[in-house]
Design a protein around this motif. Structure first.
Motif, PDB file in Angstrom:
ATOM      1  N   PHE A  45       0.812  -1.224   0.000  1.00  0.00           N
ATOM      2  CA  PHE A  45       0.000   0.000   0.000  1.00  0.00           C
ATOM      3  C   PHE A  45       0.848   1.280   0.000  1.00  0.00           C
ATOM      4  O   PHE A  45       0.548   2.228   0.715  1.00  0.00           O
ATOM      5  N   PRO A  46       1.901   1.361  -0.826  1.00  0.00           N
ATOM      6  CA  PRO A  46       2.766   2.550  -0.794  1.00  0.00           C
ATOM      7  C   PRO A  46       2.065   3.839  -1.207  1.00  0.00           C
ATOM      8  O   PRO A  46       2.318   4.903  -0.622  1.00  0.00           O
ATOM      9  N   GLU A  47       1.193   3.779  -2.214  1.00  0.00           N
ATOM     10  CA  GLU A  47       0.530   5.006  -2.653  1.00  0.00           C
ATOM     11  C   GLU A  47      -0.449   5.511  -1.602  1.00  0.00           C
ATOM     12  O   GLU A  47      -0.569   6.724  -1.379  1.00  0.00           O
ATOM     13  N   ALA A  48      -1.149   4.612  -0.958  1.00  0.00           N
ATOM     14  CA  ALA A  48      -2.055   5.012   0.125  1.00  0.00           C
ATOM     15  C   ALA A  48      -1.270   5.633   1.269  1.00  0.00           C
ATOM     16  O   ALA A  48      -1.694   6.631   1.864  1.00  0.00           O
ATOM     17  N   ALA A  49      -0.109   5.045   1.586  1.00  0.00           N
ATOM     18  CA  ALA A  49       0.730   5.589   2.654  1.00  0.00           C
ATOM     19  C   ALA A  49       1.239   6.976   2.286  1.00  0.00           C
ATOM     20  O   ALA A  49       1.230   7.903   3.113  1.00  0.00           O
ATOM     21  N   MET A 177     -13.432  -3.128   8.630  1.00  0.00           N
ATOM     22  CA  MET A 177     -13.124  -3.173   7.207  1.00  0.00           C
ATOM     23  C   MET A 177     -12.465  -4.508   6.896  1.00  0.00           C
ATOM     24  O   MET A 177     -11.749  -5.067   7.729  1.00  0.00           O
ATOM     25  N   GLU A 178     -12.697  -5.007   5.679  1.00  0.00           N
ATOM     26  CA  GLU A 178     -12.257  -6.361   5.335  1.00  0.00           C
ATOM     27  C   GLU A 178     -11.433  -6.382   4.057  1.00  0.00           C
ATOM     28  O   GLU A 178     -11.766  -5.711   3.074  1.00  0.00           O
ATOM     29  N   SER A 195      -6.459   3.080   1.762  1.00  0.00           N
ATOM     30  CA  SER A 195      -6.948   4.424   1.418  1.00  0.00           C
ATOM     31  C   SER A 195      -8.273   4.695   2.110  1.00  0.00           C
ATOM     32  O   SER A 195      -8.497   5.783   2.667  1.00  0.00           O
ATOM     33  N   GLU A 196      -9.156   3.699   2.081  1.00  0.00           N
ATOM     34  CA  GLU A 196     -10.452   3.855   2.730  1.00  0.00           C
ATOM     35  C   GLU A 196     -10.300   3.955   4.249  1.00  0.00           C
ATOM     36  O   GLU A 196     -10.992   4.755   4.901  1.00  0.00           O
ATOM     37  N   ALA A 197      -9.415   3.153   4.808  1.00  0.00           N
ATOM     38  CA  ALA A 197      -9.210   3.194   6.261  1.00  0.00           C
ATOM     39  C   ALA A 197      -8.652   4.541   6.702  1.00  0.00           C
ATOM     40  O   ALA A 197      -9.139   5.148   7.670  1.00  0.00           O
TER      41      ALA A 197
END
Length: 211
Positions: A45-49, A177-178, A195-197
């Motif tokens: 998840f690098p882009e979300a981070a 979330m799942e 991203s949602e979290a």
């Protein structure tokens, strides 16, 4: 594109990190599970981070198996892990944001995250807790500003849904979330799910616990 990097930490294993748009601070601290490798998780998840402000991850402090295997376990001491987090942040050259960190823990890392939050709730007010080995420690999370309870769909979704509901019943803002079609220790659809979290922790209002 976001890149997973590493920084050498004195007398410890390297810290893994993804820079945010403002490299002076990092908004996420990530703790993996026992006998895991933090850098491998960040690749999911690098882009979300990056979009959330950057992440710094530490491995456990005790080698798991061969000394140079790259896999580690944690000592169950929040004071020690807080010290290691501080050293990792210094090595990366980043500081705490004004509103504190989002603390993400997977498996045993989630249990460590609960202990660290309990000791320093203002510094670590937001949590993403992924499939800890025991039910969520609700009493340790009463000061959280937001908790995302998470599981792989083939892991412990029922237990984590129940944890979110128990937190909600105590007045702690929480949601389940799942991650789809995965078992314990894995991450699927990491960019979307994280991203949602992160968005829910930062901006979401309301939302039923266990949703």
């Amino acid at each position: 594109p976001a890149v997973v990097e590493q920084a050498q930490v004195s007398k410890d294993s390297p810290a893994s990190f993804v820079r945010g748009e403002n490299s002076a601070t990092s908004r996420v601290v990530f703790l993996p599970g026992l006998c895991s490798n933090a850098a491998a998780y960040l690749l999911a998840f690098p882009e979300a981070a990056k979009a959330h402000g950057g992440v710094v991850a530490i491995d456990g402090d005790k080698p798991c198996g061969a000394k140079n295997s790259g896999f580690h376990s944690f000592t169950w001491s929040p004071e020690l892990q807080r010290s290691r987090i501080d050293e990792a942040l210094a090595a990366v050259g980043t500081s705490a944001p004004p509103d504190g960190f989002t603390l993400v823990g997977y498996s045993a890392g989630a249990s460590i995250a609960e202990l660290v939050h309990q000791k320093w709730p203002e510094l670590f007010p937001r949590l993403v807790l992924i499939a800890p080995p025991e039910d969520l420690w609700v009493d340790k999370l009463m000061n959280a500003r937001g908790v995302v309870s998470m599981s792989c769909s083939y892991d412990v979704p029922g237990r984590m849904k129940d944890g979110a509901k128990k937190l909600g019943a105590k007045g702690v803002r929480s949601i389940y979330m799942e991650m789809p079609k995965c078992t314990h220790g894995n991450i699927t659809e990491g960019e979307r799910v994280f991203s949602e979290a992160f968005a829910w922790l930062d901006h979401g209002e309301g939302g039923e616990a266990g949703e």
